[in-house]
Design a protein around this motif. Structure first.
Motif, PDB file in Angstrom:
ATOM      1  N   ARG A 141      74.651  14.111  74.610  1.00  0.00           N
ATOM      2  CA  ARG A 141      75.708  14.922  75.199  1.00  0.00           C
ATOM      3  C   ARG A 141      76.803  14.021  75.769  1.00  0.00           C
ATOM      4  N   GLY A 142      76.402  12.884  76.294  1.00  0.00           N
ATOM      5  CA  GLY A 142      77.391  11.930  76.780  1.00  0.00           C
ATOM      6  C   GLY A 142      78.258  11.355  75.671  1.00  0.00           C
ATOM      7  N   TYR A 143      77.690  11.186  74.502  1.00  0.00           N
ATOM      8  CA  TYR A 143      78.459  10.741  73.344  1.00  0.00           C
ATOM      9  C   TYR A 143      79.388  11.841  72.813  1.00  0.00           C
ATOM     10  N   GLY A 144      79.165  13.078  73.267  1.00  0.00           N
ATOM     11  CA  GLY A 144      80.016  14.164  72.816  1.00  0.00           C
ATOM     12  C   GLY A 144      79.426  15.028  71.734  1.00  0.00           C
ATOM     13  N   TRP A 145      78.122  14.900  71.484  1.00  0.00           N
ATOM     14  CA  TRP A 145      77.450  15.723  70.489  1.00  0.00           C
ATOM     15  C   TRP A 145      76.698  16.864  71.177  1.00  0.00           C
ATOM     16  N   THR A 146      76.350  17.862  70.407  1.00  0.00           N
ATOM     17  CA  THR A 146      75.469  18.924  70.886  1.00  0.00           C
ATOM     18  C   THR A 146      74.123  18.752  70.197  1.00  0.00           C
ATOM     19  N   PRO A 147      73.129  18.201  70.898  1.00  0.00           N
ATOM     20  CA  PRO A 147      71.859  17.894  70.231  1.00  0.00           C
ATOM     21  C   PRO A 147      70.945  19.110  70.118  1.00  0.00           C
ATOM     22  N   HIS A 148      70.239  19.187  68.999  1.00  0.00           N
ATOM     23  CA  HIS A 148      69.197  20.189  68.756  1.00  0.00           C
ATOM     24  C   HIS A 148      67.921  19.429  68.410  1.00  0.00           C
ATOM     25  N   PHE A 149      66.815  19.825  68.984  1.00  0.00           N
ATOM     26  CA  PHE A 149      65.573  19.081  68.824  1.00  0.00           C
ATOM     27  C   PHE A 149      64.587  19.847  67.944  1.00  0.00           C
ATOM     28  N   VAL A 150      64.040  19.145  66.952  1.00  0.00           N
ATOM     29  CA  VAL A 150      62.966  19.678  66.112  1.00  0.00           C
ATOM     30  C   VAL A 150      61.833  18.662  66.183  1.00  0.00           C
ATOM     31  N   GLU A 151      60.670  19.089  66.670  1.00  0.00           N
ATOM     32  CA  GLU A 151      59.591  18.143  66.918  1.00  0.00           C
ATOM     33  C   GLU A 151      58.252  18.742  66.491  1.00  0.00           C
ATOM     34  N   GLY A 152      57.374  17.891  65.970  1.00  0.00           N
ATOM     35  CA  GLY A 152      56.046  18.366  65.639  1.00  0.00           C
ATOM     36  C   GLY A 152      55.377  17.548  64.565  1.00  0.00           C
TER      37      GLY A 152
END
Length: 801
Positions: A235-246
């Motif tokens: 978010r600090g870099y200016g992106w909107t992160p989405h997490f996919v984990e498993g």
């Protein structure tokens, strides 16, 4: 530009049948990825696996493959669903099996390489060639359909991806960033590329950080920080992160399908808003963090050691297969876990219902023409470089900022090519005297602007000048831009071109392989690099800014793809720049200082001189005596602007002090003219070389760079001992131009001494002249130290009319 209506609400979950089909395609990819590493024969395990079916040398990288193939499968789903234009950049390019396997399953590989047909024999050949003598390497090399990113050297995936997206408004670049790669400086800087994407005219980049936890033998940093910290970082870099984990395939399939659909919808919404309103603002583009185990779906344990989820899965998970029956059995169990008998028909082709899952034709990521940019390349519309000529009535009698006319030429190139030409440089466009470009284009800037920027800042959301203080990012942008069919020009300070040494190496290798071994790749525009603010005019920057060694790096690469030009004046620079902008499948390096220098050749003379690449300046020498044989006593040669000035000043002294001495003056523009023709296409024949430099007379060669480079180029010429090279010798500080030349012995006085020492008839007859030259060296140095400037007769020296 197209505008696809995509959902903006939560996407529908995968149906049972969709999930089963996607998983089957994914299992087929993973089977092929593992098969490439291991199998020499028995490609579909139609008989029990035996030692003779296994490669003796097991090479390749498995660890990142399953995660990348899952991304590929799900991107294909959305390409088909929404008719998207998508390419795939594999940052962990050493995981080439994850790119090669889908290319084969999509049919592209067999179309390009018919012997790798979609049947059992074709698959056998496909497996055999991987990391095998006479085959292909383990990286996403030029032979790989759909690749613009070799990936063997980590750090450049995001910059390549953004370069591809610039001026490609319909394109989405899915850029997989390995978590080891994310630790490199170039990759860290390239996260800021999102501040340079204009949602109206550019495409989009969807970064996917693939966290599988390990590098070759160590954990990765970003995999060992908290979810909160990782989220804040991006978010600090200016992106909107989405997490996919498993680690459960079904869970990850469902989560990834929903997340990718959400990200594509967000990308299209951002573009739609900007393109409808006509207002381009900086967007918070989506990105994905995909966390899956290293070596996912591979062996869990081997000989008591964890494999899946461990650094041991990075390369070859099961070794010593041919001579270890237990390992062979475990390999067979692993390969059969993908159930290849369910995936391929009797002939060895992927099942028809699974083939239908892939996009068709040009929509296949492995067949997208953007990844073979030469197919899309259009020639630049170039103005006539002659229109920018500097008037030269008498050689060496007028001065000009050598690079300013080039700036005017680039300005008009940009004006005539508003969608496929950009200029790149690290905050130095104006410093390098190329600021005429700002008359038609500002600097791309999507971040915040403040009122002061309006006063000479030249920032613009529509700018086409790309500036960031990361040569890595700039070079990556430019390479991605060129490899997808466009044109560009990169200008940087000479000393800091070394920052991109290895990037230059990788691009040169890509071009060389493409030219020699990959005929289906169409030629792409040349990578043009201007080195300015050169070693000899670092009047205030000093020793740290004095390094001409980038030329040495260039000469190490294939002669088929490299050229080096050292134009002595502005008109020669214009001629050279025109040739470079027209060329393809090359890297052109131009060395031209930005400061005011003497001008020597009219435009017509410059055209002739640059066409030859090397030639005699008859007006500077006196060995052409009409009826007398044109045999000089000494040859004074120069290459580069300041070395040419000092060599001319030395020649004038010689002609004044020794009227009977016959001096020939030779200037080199194309450095590779010095190499024999069997080593470089520009090289002079031995006969022409001896004609210019004479086989038995001394040659004093004043060179821009390190002197040993000239000896390297001419080492096969006869009687090398006659050639005495002067160049930069790592001596410097805060010096005046002449003082720096003196301490490196490329100055006029040391050159005269050189001639006296090496011309037999002068050695004993020129003691007083030699003494005066030594005194001049002392006096000029003392003057510089007292006044901080060279003497007026040096600063204002002109060639006699």
């Amino acid at each position: 530009m197209t505008d696809v209506a995509l959902p903006v609400s939560e996407p529908l979950p995968l149906s049972h049948d969709e999930l089963a089909a996607l998983d089957a395609w994914w299992r087929a990819c993973n089977y092929l990825a593992a098969g490439m590493i291991y199998l020499l024969d028995n490609p579909l395990l139609r008989e029990p696996l035996a030692p003779q079916h296994i490669k003796e040398r097991l090479l390749g990288h498995w660890g990142s493959d399953p995660g990348m193939t899952m991304l590929y499968v799900h991107l294909n789903r959305l390409i088909k669903k929404y008719d998207l234009d998508v390419i795939f950049v594999a940052g962990p390019g050493h995981g080439a099996p994850a790119v090669l396997a889908p290319a084969y399953l999509e049919g592209t590989y067999s179309e390009i390489y018919p012997d790798k047909s979609e049947d059992i024999e074709g698959l056998r050949r496909f497996f055999r060639q991987f990391s095998f003598p006479g085959g292909i390497g383990s990286h996403a090399t030029p032979e790989t359909p759909g690749s613009i990113h070799e990936g063997g050297e980590l750090g450049y995936s995001l910059s390549h991806a953004h370069g591809a997206a610039f001026d490609n408004p319909d394109l989405i670049v899915a850029a997989v960033v390995g978590d080891g790669e994310a630790e490199t400086g170039p990759l860290a800087a390239s996260w800021h590329s999102n501040k340079f994407i204009n949602p109206i005219r550019d495409g989009a980049v969807l970064p996917i950080l693939h966290l599988n936890g390990y590098k070759i033998a160590n954990p990765t940093i970003l995999a060992r920080i908290s979810h909160e910290e990782l989220d804040h970082l991006f978010r600090g870099y200016g992106w909107t992160p989405h997490f996919v984990e498993g680690d459960d395939p079904e869970t990850v399939h469902r989560a990834l399908a929903a997340t990718l659909e959400r990200c594509i919808a967000d990308i299209k919404a951002i573009q739609r808003e900007a393109r409808t309103s006509g207002v381009a603002t900086r967007a918070r583009w989506p990105m994905i963090v995909l966390r899956t185990p290293k070596g996912w779906t591979g062996p869990h344990v081997l000989d008591g050691h964890a494999i899946e989820g461990s650094w041991r899965a990075h390369q070859v998970p099961i070794g010593d297969v041919v001579r270890n029956p237990a390992h062979l059995a475990q390999l067979e169990a692993w390969l059969r876990s993908y159930r290849p008998d369910e995936l391929f028909d009797a002939d060895g082709r992927l099942r028809a219902d699974l083939r239908a899952l892939a996009p068709q034709g040009r929509r296949r990521m492995s067949a997208n023409p953007v990844t073979n940019g030469g197919l899309l390349r259009r020639e630049l519309r170039l103005p006539d470089f002659r229109d920018y000529a500097v008037p030269v009535e008498h050689p060496g009698h007028s001065r000009a900022d050598t690079t300013r006319p080039l700036g005017a030429l680039l300005r008009d190139v940009m004006r005539a090519n508003p969608t496929n030409f950009r200029v790149f440089g690290p905050d130095e466009t104006a410093s390098n005297r190329l600021d005429a470009i700002y008359e038609v284009s500002g600097k791309t800037w999507m971040a915040q602007m403040i009122p002061q920027d309006a006063d000479g800042g030249f920032l613009s959301v529509d700018g086409r000048v790309m500036e960031i203080l990361s040569e890595h990012t700039l070079e990556g942008w430019l390479e991605g831009y060129l490899l997808t069919g466009r044109h560009g020009f990169f200008a940087t300070y000479e000393a800091f071109a070394h920052v991109i040494d290895s990037m230059f190496n990788q691009h040169a290798k890509w071009l060389d392989i493409s030219r020699r071994e990959v005929p289906w790749r169409a030629p792409v525009s040349a990578l043009n690099i201007l080195l300015s603010s050169t070693v000899w005019r670092q009047d205030h920057n000093g020793f740290s800014h004095q390094d001409p060694g980038f030329l040495d790096v260039v000469t190490n690469k294939s002669s088929a793809v490299t050229r080096i030009f050292l134009p002595p004046d502005a008109n020669c620079l214009l001629v050279v720049a025109d040739e470079c902008l027209r060329s393809s499948d090359r890297i052109n390096v131009i060395v031209a200082d930005k400061q005011s220098h003497l001008q020597y050749l009219s435009m017509d003379e410059a055209i002739r001189h640059c066409a030859k690449g090397i030639g005699i300046w008859s007006w500077a020498g006196n060995d052409d005596q009409g009826s007398e044989p044109d045999q000089p006593d000494v040859v004074m040669a120069s290459c580069g602007d300041v070395p040419t000035l000092e060599a001319l000043a030395a020649t004038e002294i010689l002609r004044r002090e020794f009227p009977n001495l016959r001096v020939r003056f030779v200037n080199v523009v194309d450095l590779f003219c010095l190499a024999p023709p069997e080593e470089h296409p520009s090289g002079l024949s031995d006969a022409d070389f001896d004609s210019l430099f004479t086989p038995d007379k001394p040659v004093i060669f004043n060179f821009h760079g390190y002197p040993w480079l000239i000896h390297k180029l001419i080492y096969r010429r006869s009687n090398q001992s006659r050639v005495h090279v002067r160049g930069y010798k790592e001596q410097g500080s805060i010096n005046t131009p002449l003082e720096l030349a003196i301490i490196n012995q490329v100055d006029r006085y040391n050159l005269v001494i050189d001639v006296i020492d090496r011309v037999p008839q002068l050695r004993s007859a020129a003691a007083y002249v030699k003494e005066r030259m030594k005194n001049e060296i002392i006096d000029q140095t003392q003057y510089a130290h007292r006044h901080g400037i060279d003497r007026p007769e040096v600063r204002d020296w002109l060639w006699p009319a």
